[in-house]
Scaffold this motif. Structure first.
Motif, PDB file in Angstrom:
ATOM      1  N   ALA A  31       0.862  -1.179   0.000  1.00 31.96           N
ATOM      2  CA  ALA A  31       0.000   0.000   0.000  1.00 31.96           C
ATOM      3  C   ALA A  31       0.898   1.227   0.000  1.00 31.96           C
ATOM      4  O   ALA A  31       1.798   1.347   0.838  1.00 31.96           O
ATOM      5  N   ALA A  32       0.675   2.113  -0.968  1.00 30.27           N
ATOM      6  CA  ALA A  32       1.516   3.296  -1.105  1.00 30.27           C
ATOM      7  C   ALA A  32       0.635   4.521  -1.325  1.00 30.27           C
ATOM      8  O   ALA A  32      -0.471   4.421  -1.856  1.00 30.27           O
ATOM      9  N   THR A  33       1.154   5.677  -0.914  1.00 28.03           N
ATOM     10  CA  THR A  33       0.423   6.930  -1.027  1.00 28.03           C
ATOM     11  C   THR A  33       1.276   7.948  -1.762  1.00 28.03           C
ATOM     12  O   THR A  33       2.461   8.120  -1.447  1.00 28.03           O
ATOM     13  N   PHE A  34       0.690   8.595  -2.766  1.00 27.61           N
ATOM     14  CA  PHE A  34       1.338   9.689  -3.478  1.00 27.61           C
ATOM     15  C   PHE A  34       0.443  10.913  -3.360  1.00 27.61           C
ATOM     16  O   PHE A  34      -0.636  10.964  -3.949  1.00 27.61           O
ATOM     17  N   ASP A  35       0.917  11.870  -2.547  1.00 25.47           N
ATOM     18  CA  ASP A  35       0.093  13.016  -2.182  1.00 25.47           C
ATOM     19  C   ASP A  35      -1.164  12.482  -1.491  1.00 25.47           C
ATOM     20  O   ASP A  35      -1.079  11.863  -0.432  1.00 25.47           O
ATOM     21  N   ASP A  36      -2.365  12.655  -2.076  1.00 32.31           N
ATOM     22  CA  ASP A  36      -3.578  12.132  -1.438  1.00 32.31           C
ATOM     23  C   ASP A  36      -4.186  10.961  -2.210  1.00 32.31           C
ATOM     24  O   ASP A  36      -5.329  10.576  -1.957  1.00 32.31           O
ATOM     25  N   LEU A  37      -3.424  10.371  -3.135  1.00 32.28           N
ATOM     26  CA  LEU A  37      -3.857   9.156  -3.832  1.00 32.28           C
ATOM     27  C   LEU A  37      -3.358   7.939  -3.065  1.00 32.28           C
ATOM     28  O   LEU A  37      -2.155   7.808  -2.804  1.00 32.28           O
ATOM     29  N   GLU A  38      -4.281   7.047  -2.676  1.00 29.64           N
ATOM     30  CA  GLU A  38      -3.920   5.841  -1.956  1.00 29.64           C
ATOM     31  C   GLU A  38      -4.174   4.628  -2.844  1.00 29.64           C
ATOM     32  O   GLU A  38      -5.257   4.494  -3.419  1.00 29.64           O
TER      33      GLU A  38
ATOM     34  N   ARG B  58       3.686 -12.689 -15.100  1.00 30.06           N
ATOM     35  CA  ARG B  58       3.352 -11.842 -13.958  1.00 30.06           C
ATOM     36  C   ARG B  58       1.942 -11.301 -14.147  1.00 30.06           C
ATOM     37  O   ARG B  58       1.581 -10.832 -15.229  1.00 30.06           O
ATOM     38  N   TYR B  59       1.168 -11.378 -13.080  1.00 31.09           N
ATOM     39  CA  TYR B  59      -0.175 -10.801 -13.086  1.00 31.09           C
ATOM     40  C   TYR B  59      -0.283  -9.862 -11.896  1.00 31.09           C
ATOM     41  O   TYR B  59       0.053 -10.241 -10.762  1.00 31.09           O
ATOM     42  N   PHE B  60      -0.703  -8.634 -12.150  1.00 30.26           N
ATOM     43  CA  PHE B  60      -0.863  -7.697 -11.035  1.00 30.26           C
ATOM     44  C   PHE B  60      -2.197  -6.973 -11.156  1.00 30.26           C
ATOM     45  O   PHE B  60      -2.730  -6.766 -12.252  1.00 30.26           O
ATOM     46  N   TRP B  61      -2.732  -6.649 -10.002  1.00 30.44           N
ATOM     47  CA  TRP B  61      -3.981  -5.899  -9.950  1.00 30.44           C
ATOM     48  C   TRP B  61      -3.874  -4.839  -8.849  1.00 30.44           C
ATOM     49  O   TRP B  61      -3.298  -5.084  -7.791  1.00 30.44           O
ATOM     50  N   ASP B  62      -4.386  -3.658  -9.158  1.00 32.13           N
ATOM     51  CA  ASP B  62      -4.282  -2.510  -8.264  1.00 32.13           C
ATOM     52  C   ASP B  62      -5.656  -1.895  -8.043  1.00 32.13           C
ATOM     53  O   ASP B  62      -6.508  -1.908  -8.942  1.00 32.13           O
ATOM     54  N   SER B  63      -5.867  -1.347  -6.860  1.00 30.45           N
ATOM     55  CA  SER B  63      -7.084  -0.597  -6.554  1.00 30.45           C
ATOM     56  C   SER B  63      -6.685   0.714  -5.892  1.00 30.45           C
ATOM     57  O   SER B  63      -5.685   0.776  -5.163  1.00 30.45           O
ATOM     58  N   PHE B  64      -7.463   1.777  -6.152  1.00 31.85           N
ATOM     59  CA  PHE B  64      -7.089   3.108  -5.706  1.00 31.85           C
ATOM     60  C   PHE B  64      -8.270   3.809  -5.041  1.00 31.85           C
ATOM     61  O   PHE B  64      -9.430   3.585  -5.399  1.00 31.85           O
ATOM     62  N   GLU B  65      -7.937   4.643  -4.058  1.00 31.77           N
ATOM     63  CA  GLU B  65      -8.872   5.615  -3.504  1.00 31.77           C
ATOM     64  C   GLU B  65      -8.422   6.980  -4.008  1.00 31.77           C
ATOM     65  O   GLU B  65      -7.351   7.464  -3.658  1.00 31.77           O
ATOM     66  N   GLN B  66      -9.274   7.588  -4.850  1.00 36.13           N
ATOM     67  CA  GLN B  66      -8.890   8.814  -5.523  1.00 36.13           C
ATOM     68  C   GLN B  66      -8.675   9.951  -4.530  1.00 36.13           C
ATOM     69  O   GLN B  66      -9.350  10.049  -3.503  1.00 36.13           O
ATOM     70  N   GLY B  67      -7.717  10.795  -4.856  1.00 41.00           N
ATOM     71  CA  GLY B  67      -7.486  11.978  -4.055  1.00 41.00           C
ATOM     72  C   GLY B  67      -8.035  13.219  -4.742  1.00 41.00           C
ATOM     73  O   GLY B  67      -8.566  13.149  -5.854  1.00 41.00           O
ATOM     74  N   LYS B  68      -7.893  14.338  -4.090  1.00 38.91           N
ATOM     75  CA  LYS B  68      -8.331  15.596  -4.691  1.00 38.91           C
ATOM     76  C   LYS B  68      -7.263  16.171  -5.624  1.00 38.91           C
ATOM     77  O   LYS B  68      -7.573  16.816  -6.616  1.00 38.91           O
TER      78      LYS B  68
ATOM     79  N   ARG C 138      -3.206  11.347 -13.072  1.00 36.79           N
ATOM     80  CA  ARG C 138      -3.721  12.699 -13.245  1.00 36.79           C
ATOM     81  C   ARG C 138      -3.237  13.533 -12.050  1.00 36.79           C
ATOM     82  O   ARG C 138      -3.636  13.290 -10.913  1.00 36.79           O
ATOM     83  N   TYR C 139      -2.376  14.502 -12.301  1.00 36.55           N
ATOM     84  CA  TYR C 139      -1.814  15.292 -11.212  1.00 36.55           C
ATOM     85  C   TYR C 139      -1.253  16.585 -11.795  1.00 36.55           C
ATOM     86  O   TYR C 139      -1.283  16.819 -13.023  1.00 36.55           O
ATOM     87  N   GLU C 140      -0.725  17.444 -10.947  1.00 38.02           N
ATOM     88  CA  GLU C 140      -0.162  18.709 -11.380  1.00 38.02           C
ATOM     89  C   GLU C 140       1.357  18.690 -11.243  1.00 38.02           C
ATOM     90  O   GLU C 140       1.906  18.052 -10.341  1.00 38.02           O
TER      91      GLU C 140
END
Length: 643
Positions: free
Chosen positions: A314-321, A350-360, A441-443
């Protein structure tokens, strides 16, 4: 600047002088004192163990490529308390600390948090994130005391490891459970914080061994300097990890290994200007894996290996989890030599799957994402002239969903004569853009303005055509010399196109250019109690469409740069060691990329056979500038107790 340019020329003249004048004396001594492989008895041969890029146990002269091997002793002498810190001494590798818990590591001209140009492996398990194409080091907090060896292979080895190894491979090999019997406690207390690791190993049966460990620590954090102004960086890093390993061996033909670990961390993250993907809040991350490996020896130079693993993080980039899951498996087979041919084959998936909680501030196009990758390779090492001339041809096919089949080819020629080794290599490599490039999607900030990323898809694969050459000589046990040259032509690299009217930045496959340079290193035991290891790396980077102040996707520095490093290992007296390391990096044009002189020191005392104490100092003379992050002088005490 003039002084440092003169230092470069002086270094090369010194190398030529040693090669042409002093070294022949040592070469004659080597003929008398250092037996060749053919002269070693069985016991001596068993002591010769160098792991090459083909994953075989073979002698040093069988590798037609540029590499550095850090042994357990080398890692300890560096004073490193983490894997990224240990890599600082390797020529051609740029290590930048981006924050209290973030590192950027690059090979041959590329660096940055999302640098996707090299592959990092721990016990052959890729830890480079499939989605982000970067290593989240906070979730891979491997205790440095468990590491047996680090192999850094520079240059494209995509014919063996695939497109992720575009510029090189960093292989981290841990000790077997049998090598970690007993109890060990490692305590580190310093100006930045405290860390504690406890390890326990023992026998499960006559053929089986186990090891378990636990580690915890606290880092107070440090500050940034941006445009001369000091900003508070991330603070109060609390981290913990635990792991295990079990090995079972049967009559030296089969070995089974089961291993795994879990790690977690919390940090009060700060977001100074110029720091990407950081937010002013508390951040929690975790990661873990489990791996099974089966090795079977079928002959002296033949065998097979099956490896499979599951990784979750589990990793966080700014407010994206985001939560990432990866399952991978591979099978390798090395055949006995048939005539002039020595074949190696491999398949993997290799098989990978990811899920995200969107940030602002940071989002991705899809909340759920999955992908399947597959690959196969074949390599043939041909003996053209017995014991002298070898030609290696390799080809790997990478397949990724929704993309074309990517062939990765290489040809490597090795010539050995007495103690000399000459090698040439030509490689063609491609790399499919990461999902983060198409989904993120980021600035970003460019020329003082904010731009919103507008990913439109349809990006091409990055391409690399590489030519390499090198020379090595092991004059004696006391003197070794290694030099390599490379010419890399890149095409369709990812970059950002900026629209000032709409304030959008669009990823494009439009960056192309050249990187050429050289790396030279000497390992010289000058005196019975003194070993010196000078090295220099020079590269000239010329890219069109690249800007030094563009965040891009870990763009090249786009400047001629040189990097001078010197390591001195001193045996002060019985049970006392002093190890010094200094480095300097700068450009050779008007651009100021100077990091400053970094001076690290380690003073070690083996108080008892089971107890050692080490004083470790970093950046002792002046603070070291590493991009936005400034490393302040620090000191620590490391106590290693075996009982």
């Amino acid at each position: 600047m003039i002084f440092f340019r003169k230092a470069i020329f002086a270094f090369f003249f010194l190398s030529l002088f040693i090669t042409g004048g002093i070294l022949p004396f040592y070469a004659n001594a080597a003929e008398l004192d250092s037996p060749s492989l053919e002269q070693l008895d069985l016991e001596g041969l068993l002591d010769v163990e160098i792991i090459s890029p083909t994953s075989r146990k073979q002698s040093l002269e069988n590798i037609a490529g540029s590499y550095t091997i850090l042994t357990e002793e080398d890692i300890k002498a560096s004073g490193a308390t983490s894997v990224p810190e240990a890599l600082r001494v390797v020529p051609g590798v740029l290590v930048t600390r981006m924050d209290t818990n973030k590192w950027a590591i690059g090979i041959r001209g590329f660096n940055g948090m999302f640098n996707s140009k090299q592959l990092v492996l721990i016990d052959n398990r890729p830890i480079t994130s499939p989605f982000y194409s970067e290593v989240i080091w906070s979730n891979n907090d491997l205790p440095i005391e468990l590491v047996k060896r680090i192999e850094v292979i520079r240059g494209p080895w995509t014919s063996l490891w695939g497109s992720e190894s575009l510029n090189g491979v960093i292989k981290i090999i841990t000790k077997s459970a049998k090598e970690m019997k007993g109890t060990q406690s490692v305590t580190v207390v310093g100006t930045d914080g405290v860390n504690q690791m406890v390890r326990q190993g023992g026998e499960l049966s006559d053929d089986g061994d186990f090891m378990v460990y636990a580690k915890g620590g606290y880092d107070s954090g440090t500050s940034y300097k941006v445009n001369g102004e000091t900003h508070e960086g991330s603070r109060d890093l609390v981290k913990g990890s635990a792991g295990f390993r079990s090995d079972w061996q049967n009559a030296f033909t089969d070995q089974l290994t089961i291993q795994g670990d879990i790690a977690s961390s919390t940090i009060t993250e700060k977001s100074p200007p110029g720091t990407p993907f950081s937010a002013d809040r508390e951040k929690k991350e975790y990661g873990g894996y489990a791996q099974f490996t089966w090795d079977r020896a079928t002959g002296i130079n033949s065998g097979m290996q099956f490896r499979t693993s599951y990784t979750r993080s589990a990793a966080t980039f700014d407010d994206l989890e985001g939560i990432s899951n990866t399952v991978d498996a591979e099978f390798l087979y090395s055949a006995e030599q048939i005539g002039m041919h020595l074949m190696t084959f491999g398949v993997g998936g290799r098989y990978f799957w990811d899920s995200f909680e969107q940030g602002k501030h940071v989002t991705v196009h899809n909340d759920q994402f999955s992908r399947m990758d597959a690959s196969a390779f074949a390599q043939d090492k041909m003996t053209l002239i017995e014991d002298s001339l070898f030609l290696t041809l390799g080809l790997k096919l990478d397949y990724t969903e929704d993309s074309e089949l990517s062939p990765q080819a290489t040809a490597r020629l090795l010539y050995t004569a007495d103690e000399h080794e000459y090698w040439l290599a030509a490689s063609r490599a491609t790399k499919t853009p990461s999902n983060w490039v198409n989904e993120g999607r980021y600035e970003v900030r460019y020329n003082g303005e904010r731009y919103r990323i507008d990913a439109t898809g349809g990006l091409d694969s990055e391409e690399l055509t590489s030519l390499e050459a090198g020379y090595r000589r092991i004059f004696s046990d006391n003197l070794k010399f290694d030099i390599s040259l490379y010419f890399n032509s890149y095409d369709k690299l990812l970059t950002l196109s900026y629209d000032e009217d709409t304030r959008t930045a669009t990823p494009t496959s439009s960056l192309c250019g050249l990187i050429y340079g050289t790396e030279a290193a000497i390992d010289w035991k000058a005196l019975p109690r003194l070993t010196i290891r000078p090295s220099i790396s020079f590269s000239n980077q010329d890219f069109t469409g690249s800007s030094s102040n563009s965040p891009g996707f870990s763009p090249p520095i786009n400047s001629p740069i040189y990097d001078i490093r010197l390591q001195a290992l001193i045996d002060l007296a019985d049970h006392w060691e002093l190890d010094l390391f200094t480095s300097y990096l700068n450009s050779m044009d008007d651009r100021d990329l100077a990091t400053g002189f970094g001076v690290d020191a380690r003073l070690a005392w083996q108080a008892l056979p089971s107890l050692s104490l080490e004083l470790i100092g970093s950046s002792l003379l002046t603070p070291i500038s590493e991009g936005n992050f400034t490393t302040e002088p620090s000191g620590s005490l490391r106590v290693i107790w075996d009982f």
